[in-house]
Design a protein around this motif. Structure first.
Motif, PDB file in Angstrom:
ATOM      1  N   GLU A 264       0.822  -1.217   0.000  1.00  0.00           N
ATOM      2  CA  GLU A 264       0.000   0.000   0.000  1.00  0.00           C
ATOM      3  C   GLU A 264       0.853   1.262   0.000  1.00  0.00           C
ATOM      4  OE1 GLU A 264      -0.431  -2.589   1.913  1.00  0.00           O
ATOM      5  OE2 GLU A 264      -2.373  -3.370   1.216  1.00  0.00           O
ATOM      6  N   GLU A 265       1.964   1.233   0.744  1.00  0.00           N
ATOM      7  CA  GLU A 265       2.849   2.404   0.785  1.00  0.00           C
ATOM      8  C   GLU A 265       3.547   2.598  -0.553  1.00  0.00           C
ATOM      9  OE1 GLU A 265       4.845   5.698   2.831  1.00  0.00           O
ATOM     10  OE2 GLU A 265       2.890   4.693   2.769  1.00  0.00           O
ATOM     11  N   LEU A 266       3.964   1.516  -1.194  1.00  0.00           N
ATOM     12  CA  LEU A 266       4.581   1.622  -2.517  1.00  0.00           C
ATOM     13  C   LEU A 266       3.579   2.162  -3.531  1.00  0.00           C
ATOM     14  CD1 LEU A 266       6.735  -1.627  -2.868  1.00  0.00           C
ATOM     15  CD2 LEU A 266       7.505   0.687  -2.337  1.00  0.00           C
ATOM     16  N   GLN A 267       2.350   1.703  -3.451  1.00  0.00           N
ATOM     17  CA  GLN A 267       1.326   2.210  -4.369  1.00  0.00           C
ATOM     18  C   GLN A 267       1.066   3.691  -4.128  1.00  0.00           C
ATOM     19  OE1 GLN A 267      -1.806  -0.602  -3.433  1.00  0.00           O
ATOM     20  NE2 GLN A 267      -1.354  -1.861  -5.240  1.00  0.00           N
ATOM     21  N   ARG A 268       1.048   4.080  -2.874  1.00  0.00           N
ATOM     22  CA  ARG A 268       0.869   5.505  -2.569  1.00  0.00           C
ATOM     23  C   ARG A 268       2.005   6.334  -3.154  1.00  0.00           C
ATOM     24  NH1 ARG A 268       1.870   9.656   1.185  1.00  0.00           N
ATOM     25  NH2 ARG A 268       3.497   8.483   2.286  1.00  0.00           N
ATOM     26  N   MET A 269       3.233   5.838  -3.045  1.00  0.00           N
ATOM     27  CA  MET A 269       4.393   6.560  -3.569  1.00  0.00           C
ATOM     28  C   MET A 269       4.312   6.680  -5.091  1.00  0.00           C
ATOM     29  SD  MET A 269       8.461   5.811  -3.015  1.00  0.00           S
ATOM     30  CE  MET A 269       8.438   4.253  -3.913  1.00  0.00           C
ATOM     31  N   VAL A 270       3.965   5.569  -5.769  1.00  0.00           N
ATOM     32  CA  VAL A 270       3.874   5.593  -7.226  1.00  0.00           C
ATOM     33  C   VAL A 270       2.762   6.533  -7.681  1.00  0.00           C
ATOM     34  CG1 VAL A 270       3.359   4.214  -9.275  1.00  0.00           C
ATOM     35  CG2 VAL A 270       4.883   3.310  -7.501  1.00  0.00           C
ATOM     36  N   ASN A 271       1.623   6.484  -7.011  1.00  0.00           N
ATOM     37  CA  ASN A 271       0.510   7.369  -7.378  1.00  0.00           C
ATOM     38  C   ASN A 271       0.851   8.832  -7.146  1.00  0.00           C
ATOM     39  OD1 ASN A 271      -1.107   5.203  -8.122  1.00  0.00           O
ATOM     40  ND2 ASN A 271      -2.016   4.983  -6.079  1.00  0.00           N
ATOM     41  N   ARG A 272       1.617   9.094  -6.096  1.00  0.00           N
ATOM     42  CA  ARG A 272       1.991  10.478  -5.764  1.00  0.00           C
ATOM     43  C   ARG A 272       3.057  11.015  -6.713  1.00  0.00           C
ATOM     44  NH1 ARG A 272       1.006  15.459  -3.386  1.00  0.00           N
ATOM     45  NH2 ARG A 272       2.189  15.785  -1.468  1.00  0.00           N
ATOM     46  N   LEU A 273       4.085  10.208  -6.979  1.00  0.00           N
ATOM     47  CA  LEU A 273       5.230  10.701  -7.752  1.00  0.00           C
ATOM     48  C   LEU A 273       5.129  10.401  -9.240  1.00  0.00           C
ATOM     49  CD1 LEU A 273       8.159   9.688  -5.342  1.00  0.00           C
ATOM     50  CD2 LEU A 273       6.824  11.805  -5.375  1.00  0.00           C
ATOM     51  N   GLY A 274       4.321   9.433  -9.604  1.00  0.00           N
ATOM     52  CA  GLY A 274       4.224   9.025 -11.005  1.00  0.00           C
ATOM     53  C   GLY A 274       3.946  10.150 -11.984  1.00  0.00           C
ATOM     54  N   PRO A 275       2.993  11.067 -11.692  1.00  0.00           N
ATOM     55  CA  PRO A 275       2.703  12.156 -12.644  1.00  0.00           C
ATOM     56  C   PRO A 275       3.715  13.309 -12.574  1.00  0.00           C
ATOM     57  CG  PRO A 275       0.830  11.628 -11.209  1.00  0.00           C
ATOM     58  CD  PRO A 275       2.029  11.030 -10.587  1.00  0.00           C
TER      59      PRO A 275
END
Length: 519
Positions: A391-402
């Motif tokens: 969940e934390e990795l997904q949060r990081m990817v969603n936050r930094l991805g764009p």
């Protein structure tokens, strides 16, 4: 008259216990002759006199006084004299290139003259009239000599590949140079890296920082220990007085309690070190990233499998652990106007291009999209588990991805809440960019990361606090920025994206960082 009295008795700088080479008395007299100051002439920057009087050292506006005495400078054909001393790596290539570019930009003519290999002058003259405007005198030696000349009042600017030592800063304060550890007394001109190099035929491709320290301490003395040939390891470093060698001691050897072996061959110039390593298939040296010749660069790795190679980008972001900021130090006194203009130019975008062209790492921020950071996100996936959840990795990817990562990063001194030297310079660089409106209508996020020691929740809180500290420092430095035109936020992901192994002090230091992301 009242303004003159204020300039005298509320002088800009008041220092005691300063020593000078030649004592020449002058008298500064007000236009109506009612007030005069007599003392030893210390300098004139084209606008202000510096005089040592019974009240201490005074800085007096030259427009309100007449100067009398044999030491009085000519106000008609004034030539700004600027003395620069220190690291040869900076003095032989980088500073001359910047001075020539500065002269070209301002339509000045440039004349260079040599006294010997270490001493030379640059004379700048008006492109139209030919009148000499400034003389930059260089003593190109090493960082120790640069600080010694600065403390002896024989240099206006010191060039160094290391930070000033506490003992040097203390002597500077006692000599009236001000607090040399203050951010206003130094700046990072460019960046370099300390890179381990071997001959092209050496089969060894990587060492850990600890192994590298053990090699230069003489504890590992045969290549067979790393899967290489059964041959003794020949060690090469710069002279002990050079800033590069001292940076190696500070950043590589001291953290693990090692000292450089007496058998190490020392070199006065980096090119000599590189040439020696090239000729010897069993040699290893630590060279300047800007000048490695045809040697083979070793990667720094660790037991966890992460590896870091020196490159322009990894040095700029400090992801590579053995970075070497190139400093300019100057005392708390006014430099001539043309010298101040030159120093301002060194921070300009055109100066950053010059720095890159001569082989050093500039400080111009670059935006790196996520698709060029696959190795970093791969590291994040590799440490996923009980501490770093999906969940934390997904949060990081969603936050930094764009978003895009800015190459401007921030790290703290070991065991301290104080930013390191390169990061303090980055605060000023980013603050000036905000003041210039370069990021108007965009969103900046200061993102904190930590090492993996301790509980994950605690690490994230520590990383978030560091991100808030950096944001506050940048906002405070950007005094004229219009913060209504952009959004600034903070976030933290703790140990979720390591850059290096946590099995060494170097790796943990690299992992503890604050990055800037943009959208």
């Amino acid at each position: 008259m009242q303004q003159f009295r204020a300039a005298v008795f509320a002088a800009l700088f008041l220092f005691l216990n300063v020593s000078f080479g030649v004592a020449q008395d002058i008298t500064l007299r007000s236009q109506d002759g009612s007030v005069e100051i007599t003392g030893t002439f210390l300098g004139f920057d084209g606008e202000f006199y510096r005089v040592r009087t019974k009240y201490g050292e005074l800085t007096v506006d030259g427009t309100g006084v007449n100067c009398e005495g044999p030491a009085c400078p000519s106000l008609v054909n004034y030539i700004a004299e600027v003395s620069i001393s220190g690291a040869a790596t900076m003095g032989e290539v980088l500073m001359p290139a910047l001075i020539e570019a500065f002269a070209l930009r301002n339509n000045y003519k440039v004349a260079r003259s040599f006294e010997d290999v270490e001493r030379f002058d640059y004379e700048l003259s008006d492109g139209a009239s030919g009148q000499v405007l400034a003389r930059f005198t260089f003593h190109s030696s090493n960082s120790d000599e640069g600080f010694a000349d600065l403390l002896a009042d024989e240099a206006d600017i010191a060039m160094s590949l290391r930070e000033i030592r506490s003992a040097e800063a203390k002597r500077g304060y006692e000599a009236g140079l001000g607090d040399m550890t203050d951010s206003n007394r130094s700046r990072v001109l460019a960046l370099d890296g300390m890179v381990p190099v071997v001959s092209p035929g050496n089969p060894v491709k990587a060492l850990s920082p600890l192994q590298l320290a053990q090699v230069f301490a003489g504890q590992i003395d045969n290549w067979i220990e790393f899967g290489g040939p059964d041959a003794p390891i020949a060690l090469h470093l710069m002279e002990p007085s050079s800033g590069m060698a001292q940076a190696v001691e500070d950043q590589l050897m001291k953290p693990v309690g090692r000292v450089v072996a007496d058998t190490t061959q020392r070199h006065e110039r980096n090119i000599s070190l590189v040439s020696a390593v090239m000729r010897d298939p069993f040699a290893i040296g630590i060279a300047s990233f800007s000048e490695t010749g045809n040697t083979q660069l070793l990667t720094l790795d660790g037991e966890c499998g992460f590896a870091l190679t020196a490159s322009r980008r990894t040095i700029k972001t400090e992801d590579y652990p053995l970075t070497a900021p190139m400093f300019l130090y100057f005392p708390a006194r006014r430099l001539p106007k043309i010298a101040r203009e030159f120093l301002a130019y060194t921070r300009s975008p055109s100066a950053q291009i010059v720095i890159r062209r001569v082989g050093f790492v500039d400080q111009a921020p670059e935006e790196v999209p996520v698709n060029l950071q696959g190795d970093r996100f791969a590291n994040a996936i590799s440490v996923a588990g009980a501490d770093v959840t999906l969940e934390e990795l997904q949060r990081m990817v969603n936050r930094l991805g764009p978003m895009k990562r800015l190459t401007t990063s921030f790290r703290f001194q070991a065991g301290s809440t104080r930013l390191d030297a390169q990061s303090r310079s980055n605060v000023q660089q980013l603050a000036r960019a905000l003041e210039a409106g370069l990021y108007d209508a965009r969103k900046l996020v200061f993102v904190g990361f930590s090492d993996g020691e301790g509980a994950a929740a605690g690490n994230r809180q520590i990383a978030l606090k560091r991100a808030e500290t950096v944001r506050e420092a940048v906002v405070a430095a950007a005094e004229t920025a219009n913060f209504d035109q952009l959004t600034i936020d903070v976030d933290a992901f703790g140990e979720a994206m390591p850059m290096a192994c946590d099995d060494s002090a170097w790796g943990r230091q690299v992992n503890r960082r604050v990055e800037v992301w943009l959208r």
